[in-house]
Write a protein that holds these residues in place. Sequence first.
Motif: not given
Length: 171
Positions: A1-22
């Motif tokens: 199955m093909t790997l799909r890369r999902i970019a999670i972008l946003g300004a500081e303190s907008s929840g990128k890391s929390t969302l990526a981890r979840a």
Amino acid sequence: MTLRRIAILGAESSGKSTLARALAERYVTGWVPEYLREFVLTRERVPMSSDQYFIASMQAQREDAAAQDAQRWLFCDTTPLMTAVYSQHYFGGADVPLVVLVATRRYDLTIVTAPDSPWVADGLQRDSDEVRQQVHRLLLAELSARGTPYVLVSGELEQRVAQVADALAAL
């Protein structure tokens, strides 16, 4: 199955890391933490203009390494494009190597985290909610100028995860 890369972008303190981890937990796969955070912590300073390409290239290298072990999805907590956006904001533009690096990176979906949560100071790395809003607008303008479609996610974490799940299902 093909790997799909999902970019999670946003300004500081907008929840990128929390969302990526979840998302990585939900889909039992890998995620790539933001290298900038490590850079600031280990060097005990904010980056300078001359650091921007190094930061973006480390982000790309770590993403490529994580892709080796990811299953179906790889959630990328920022990309070199975000480094270029910050370079624009803080230094008036990005240098040629950074521009070239950004042009070589491809993602199957771009997620933008809305700056709708309370702004939280985080030592050296974070400026203010005003800067967060400015960077958010700059990011949206850059994505528009590039013709890059994106999904803007907002609300609490569970709402954001559901919004991304809908976007992933549509791929």
